[in-house]
Design a protein around this motif. Structure first.
Motif, PDB file in Angstrom:
ATOM      1  N   ASN A  79       0.844  -1.181   0.000  1.00 52.14           N
ATOM      2  CA  ASN A  79       0.000   0.000   0.000  1.00 52.14           C
ATOM      3  C   ASN A  79       0.887   1.241   0.000  1.00 52.14           C
ATOM      4  O   ASN A  79       1.786   1.365   0.812  1.00 52.14           O
ATOM      5  CB  ASN A  79      -0.826  -0.020   1.300  1.00 52.14           C
ATOM      6  CG  ASN A  79      -1.959   0.975   1.286  1.00 52.14           C
ATOM      7  OD1 ASN A  79      -3.011   0.698   0.737  1.00 52.14           O
ATOM      8  ND2 ASN A  79      -1.744   2.124   1.887  1.00 52.14           N
ATOM      9  N   GLN A  80       0.668   2.147  -0.953  1.00 53.22           N
ATOM     10  CA  GLN A  80       1.397   3.409  -0.885  1.00 53.22           C
ATOM     11  C   GLN A  80       0.462   4.538  -1.275  1.00 53.22           C
ATOM     12  O   GLN A  80      -0.223   4.461  -2.293  1.00 53.22           O
ATOM     13  CB  GLN A  80       2.615   3.413  -1.815  1.00 53.22           C
ATOM     14  CG  GLN A  80       3.428   4.695  -1.643  1.00 53.22           C
ATOM     15  CD  GLN A  80       4.524   4.871  -2.671  1.00 53.22           C
ATOM     16  OE1 GLN A  80       4.339   4.576  -3.834  1.00 53.22           O
ATOM     17  NE2 GLN A  80       5.648   5.370  -2.232  1.00 53.22           N
ATOM     18  N   GLY A  81       0.436   5.589  -0.452  1.00 59.68           N
ATOM     19  CA  GLY A  81      -0.398   6.747  -0.773  1.00 59.68           C
ATOM     20  C   GLY A  81       0.288   7.588  -1.826  1.00 59.68           C
ATOM     21  O   GLY A  81       1.504   7.532  -1.969  1.00 59.68           O
ATOM     22  N   PRO A  82      -0.481   8.398  -2.584  1.00 58.39           N
ATOM     23  CA  PRO A  82       0.125   9.206  -3.628  1.00 58.39           C
ATOM     24  C   PRO A  82       1.053  10.298  -3.091  1.00 58.39           C
ATOM     25  O   PRO A  82       1.846  10.851  -3.837  1.00 58.39           O
ATOM     26  CB  PRO A  82      -1.075   9.817  -4.365  1.00 58.39           C
ATOM     27  CG  PRO A  82      -2.264   9.543  -3.530  1.00 58.39           C
ATOM     28  CD  PRO A  82      -1.937   8.492  -2.534  1.00 58.39           C
ATOM     29  N   ASP A  83       0.973  10.618  -1.801  1.00 60.21           N
ATOM     30  CA  ASP A  83       1.929  11.610  -1.288  1.00 60.21           C
ATOM     31  C   ASP A  83       3.318  10.983  -1.108  1.00 60.21           C
ATOM     32  O   ASP A  83       4.287  11.688  -0.836  1.00 60.21           O
ATOM     33  CB  ASP A  83       1.434  12.219   0.038  1.00 60.21           C
ATOM     34  CG  ASP A  83       1.177  11.162   1.107  1.00 60.21           C
ATOM     35  OD1 ASP A  83       1.432   9.965   0.839  1.00 60.21           O
ATOM     36  OD2 ASP A  83       0.722  11.528   2.200  1.00 60.21           O
ATOM     37  N   GLU A  84       3.397   9.671  -1.276  1.00 59.98           N
ATOM     38  CA  GLU A  84       4.672   8.932  -1.222  1.00 59.98           C
ATOM     39  C   GLU A  84       5.444   9.170   0.067  1.00 59.98           C
ATOM     40  O   GLU A  84       6.665   9.167   0.080  1.00 59.98           O
ATOM     41  CB  GLU A  84       5.568   9.294  -2.413  1.00 59.98           C
ATOM     42  CG  GLU A  84       4.983   8.931  -3.753  1.00 59.98           C
ATOM     43  CD  GLU A  84       5.961   9.221  -4.868  1.00 59.98           C
ATOM     44  OE1 GLU A  84       7.047   8.626  -4.869  1.00 59.98           O
ATOM     45  OE2 GLU A  84       5.644  10.056  -5.727  1.00 59.98           O
ATOM     46  N   LEU A  85       4.708   9.406   1.143  1.00 59.08           N
ATOM     47  CA  LEU A  85       5.371   9.630   2.416  1.00 59.08           C
ATOM     48  C   LEU A  85       5.757   8.307   3.067  1.00 59.08           C
ATOM     49  O   LEU A  85       6.610   8.245   3.933  1.00 59.08           O
ATOM     50  CB  LEU A  85       4.418  10.412   3.334  1.00 59.08           C
ATOM     51  CG  LEU A  85       5.025  11.137   4.508  1.00 59.08           C
ATOM     52  CD1 LEU A  85       6.088  12.112   4.048  1.00 59.08           C
ATOM     53  CD2 LEU A  85       3.931  11.869   5.286  1.00 59.08           C
ATOM     54  N   ASN A  86       5.084   7.253   2.632  1.00 64.07           N
ATOM     55  CA  ASN A  86       5.410   5.964   3.223  1.00 64.07           C
ATOM     56  C   ASN A  86       5.167   4.836   2.223  1.00 64.07           C
ATOM     57  O   ASN A  86       4.458   5.008   1.232  1.00 64.07           O
ATOM     58  CB  ASN A  86       4.588   5.705   4.490  1.00 64.07           C
ATOM     59  CG  ASN A  86       3.112   5.776   4.234  1.00 64.07           C
ATOM     60  OD1 ASN A  86       2.671   5.570   3.101  1.00 64.07           O
ATOM     61  ND2 ASN A  86       2.338   6.068   5.255  1.00 64.07           N
ATOM     62  N   ILE A  87       5.782   3.707   2.507  1.00 62.47           N
ATOM     63  CA  ILE A  87       5.452   2.484   1.789  1.00 62.47           C
ATOM     64  C   ILE A  87       5.036   1.495   2.861  1.00 62.47           C
ATOM     65  O   ILE A  87       5.792   1.264   3.816  1.00 62.47           O
ATOM     66  CB  ILE A  87       6.648   1.951   0.990  1.00 62.47           C
ATOM     67  CG1 ILE A  87       7.013   2.963  -0.096  1.00 62.47           C
ATOM     68  CG2 ILE A  87       6.337   0.587   0.376  1.00 62.47           C
ATOM     69  CD1 ILE A  87       8.259   2.613  -0.871  1.00 62.47           C
ATOM     70  N   ILE A  88       3.816   0.979   2.728  1.00 60.95           N
ATOM     71  CA  ILE A  88       3.293   0.094   3.760  1.00 60.95           C
ATOM     72  C   ILE A  88       3.110  -1.286   3.148  1.00 60.95           C
ATOM     73  O   ILE A  88       2.603  -1.398   2.029  1.00 60.95           O
ATOM     74  CB  ILE A  88       1.954   0.658   4.285  1.00 60.95           C
ATOM     75  CG1 ILE A  88       2.246   1.928   5.087  1.00 60.95           C
ATOM     76  CG2 ILE A  88       1.211  -0.362   5.141  1.00 60.95           C
ATOM     77  CD1 ILE A  88       1.042   2.722   5.432  1.00 60.95           C
TER      78      ILE A  88
END
Ligand code: ASP
Length: 439
Positions: A409-418
């Protein structure tokens, strides 16, 4: 220049710690406003004063004499006072409190707040600083939120210019005149409120570690501290598991753009972790991951349905089922004809079979699978954004270590990779990532 400095329980635990605090303050005259916790543990088998106060209150509620516990509390303070030769009459206040306690005239919150109150009284006398009672400035609304404007105004009107001040953390006053505490660990909030009220240049939060660590020290040996972290990254790190500061302590300083610096009372020479909205210059441009954290024990409910991608409303129906059970879902990874719901097992387990029945009925999937014993790992870093190759490196490292990834899972803000792994691979996944990104 004004620094508001908050010292946590372990920094207030005994006379030796008081001396360290005095040295920390005298090494920087801008550290003039001090917020303190109740005395914490001196060693692993010791008790926190706040825990003893709650215990004492519980005794009286059940009609059990709490003199023994009460004496443990008072003797901690008297010992510090006498070892440091502080001239302060505490006995009269202790006796008065005990009398009211025996008469059941002290609320749980008021009693719990006395840990910070006596800490602050003692510290103010030791430093010859002004004592400002938080009952006189932290003003709660009836709903338990803080009336910031009124509180800030009240604190500003009480600080005497040119003199240092000591403020007890953790409590304030309700509109009806009763003392109310924040939730546990809430002295962090008092410090943040004081820093915001006084427009401090920095809010220093002194504890017993040299800042926020890149990974959990119970998993990674001797992890490095994070030198700089943004508020957004911190939110990601704490949401996914890292316990750093009380959540409520961020807002007041963040709102006023006051940097927050986590420091170590036992190693004051360490720079600790600096938390700000953003950083202009990068101290370490090659360090892409700020921190690695995670939690175990998630459940994945996966639904598949042929042609799901062309149907409207399947996801809404599934989420409505969870909403009916008052469950918030942490992650919703999906494929073309599948969608998965990822939630903490402890929340979903009590209702699992009802939920599966309702999902089947409302969303009409072809099949539903449930996987538990899943851990979620988050690699957090503001510098990952728009930088190709980071996730490649993460997944290559995990692959080489033979760790199977169950979800990404990664949000488009690319603040994290889960990503999700089996519980049994959790610690190893964190270690593999830590070592591949700190080399
Ligand atoms: N003494 C309180 C607690 O133990 C508050 C604090 O230390 O922040 O939770």
């Amino acid at each position: 220049m004004l620094k508001v400095v908050k010292f946590g329980g372990s920094s207030m635990a005994d006379a030796g710690q008081y001396q360290k605090i005095r040295d920390i303050l005298s090494s920087d005259p801008s550290r003039r406003v001090v917020v303190v916790s109740a005395a914490g543990k001196r060693h692993s088998k010791d008790h926190k004063i706040t825990d003893l106060l709650y215990l004492c209150h519980a005794h009286t509620q059940y009609g059990v004499d709490c003199t023994g516990v009460f004496d443990m509390i008072t003797s901690r303070y008297l010992e510090i006072r006498d070892q440091l030769n502080i001239k302060l009459d505490l006995e009269t206040e202790f006796a008065d409190l005990k009398r009211r306690l025996d008469a059941k005239a002290v609320t749980q919150d008021e009693l719990a707040s006395r840990g910070e109150y006596f800490s602050a009284k003692l510290m103010a006398a030791y430093l010859d600083f002004q004592f400002i009672d938080s009952a006189n400035w932290v003003k709660f609304n009836f709903d338990g939120t803080v009336d910031q404007d009124a509180s800030y105004e009240a604190l500003r009107s009480q600080v005497v210019m040119g003199k240092g001040a000591v403020i007890p953390g953790f409590y304030g006053l309700m509109p009806d005149g009763h003392i109310r505490t924040f939730s546990r660990g809430g002295s962090d909030i008092t410090g943040s409120l004081a820093a915001a009220a006084l427009n401090a240049d920095v809010y220093e939060n002194w504890t017993d570690v040299s800042g926020i660590l890149m990974a959990d020290p119970r998993i990674v040996d001797d992890p490095e501290a994070i030198p700089e972290v943004t508020y957004d990254e911190l939110r990601e790190l704490s949401y996914s598991g890292a316990q750093v500061l009380h959540e409520g302590s961020i807002f007041p300083v963040r709102e006023k753009n006051i940097p927050l610096n986590i420091r170590n009372t036992n190693a004051p020479e360490d720079a600790g972790t600096l938390i700000k909205e953003s950083f202009d210059a990068d101290t370490d441009p090659n360090r892409f991951i700020t921190g690695i954290t995670g939690k175990k024990d998630f459940t994945i409910i996966s639904m598949s349905k042929r042609g799901m991608s062309n149907q409207v409303g399947v996801l809404r129906k599934a989420l409505t089922v969870l909403e009916r059970h008052n469950l918030s879902v942490d992650y919703v990874p999906n494929g073309i004809d599948t969608v998965s719901l990822v939630l903490p097992t402890e929340n979903v387990a009590p209702h699992l079979y009802t939920i599966l029945g309702e999902l089947q009925q409302d969303a009409e999937p072809d099949s539903i699978d449930v996987h538990d014993q899943i851990a979620v790992v988050a690699a957090v870093g503001r510098k990952m954004a728009f930088r190709p190759g980071i996730s490649g490196k993460i997944f290559a490292a995990l692959g080489e270590a033979d760790i199977n990834i169950r979800m990404i899972n990664q949000g488009p803000d690319e603040l994290n990779i889960i990503f999700g792994v089996d519980n049994k691979d959790f610690a190893r996944a964190i270690r593999v990532l830590y070592h591949s990104f700190t080399k």
